[in-house]
Design a protein around this motif. Structure first.
Motif: not given
Length: 251
Positions: A35-38, A67-69, A132-133
């Protein structure tokens, strides 16, 4: 590991409680990275219960998650607590919220003067930060969050609401070792509703222990309805259930 599908729900049965937690954490980790790539930031909701210990312990050990995102939320909280150490917020702070560097941590205020106003505040936070999760469990009565069978509504118009807790639900907190006596367990709580949890893109449901075996059987083999709120998982496109031999014993 044994893996199969029940309707749309992926079921994974591991050889031990520790292996269950590690498998869930690995899948959660992999989904976070994907997800963090998207997306620049993602939003996660966490359950607070001893059933989550192994998964959270394994998850915080990964050193490649930014985690900062990630914005963190939790899914329920007692009303009327006099001891902050018994709060779900405290559990999450001890097991994950205070161990990694989240972008934000958003607590439900168990000491709020007006709990309906607190529900509205938290509803707006969730609306502004689509989930998201969800990392969750299932209660002994089949509840998800504090949506017990008599208050659960798969079409609930509310995102967050105040609910009363019955004796079975409250006894679980004693069985889990969270409280010494039934009398000390609060009788009401703030909870995210079934549609709020179901609306997340991904649900990871971690359910160990013999005390959950009947609820797991009902979740997987019963009719899909609010009599067993956890059956809603079988309708979701990206939900996974993680079991140990004890919780899977009646399957």
């Amino acid at each position: 590991m044994k893996e199969y599908k029940v309707d749309r729900l992926t079921v994974r049965i591991l050889d031990s409680r520790e292996a269950m937690g590690e498998a869930a954490a690995k899948d959660i980790h992999d989904r976070i990275l994907a997800l963090l790539t998207e997306k620049e930031t993602i939003n996660m909701i966490f359950a607070a219960a001893p059933s989550q210990n192994e998964a959270l312990s394994a998850l915080v050990k990964y050193d490649d998650i930014d985690w900062s995102r990630i914005n963190a939320f939790h899914m329920d909280e007692y009303i009327g607590l006099t001891d902050e150490s018994k709060s779900f917020g405290r559990y999450l702070r001890d097991h994950i919220f205070g161990l990694v560097n989240f972008r934000s941590v958003n607590y439900i205020d168990f000491g709020a003067a007006d709990h309906e106003t607190e529900c509205e505040r938290y509803s707006k936070l969730l609306h502004d930060n689509p989930t998201d999760i969800v990392v969750m469990g299932i209660g002994e009565n089949g509840h998800i969050a504090f949506n017990d069978p008599w208050v659960a509504d798969f079409n609930d118009p509310k995102a967050v609401k105040v609910v009363k807790l019955d004796e079975v639900c409250r006894n679980q907190q004693v069985n889990d070792g969270c409280f010494d006596t039934l009398e000390s367990v609060p009788k009401a709580a703030v909870t995210l509703t079934c549609p709020t949890l179901a609306a997340a893109a991904y649900q990871f449901c971690v359910v160990p222990a013999k005390t959950k075996a009947n609820a797991v059987k009902r979740t997987l083999e019963g009719k899909i309805n609010a009599d067993c709120p956890a059956t809603i998982l079988r309708t979701l496109p990206a939900a996974a259930l993680y079991l140990d031999p004890d919780s899977a014993a009646l399957l």
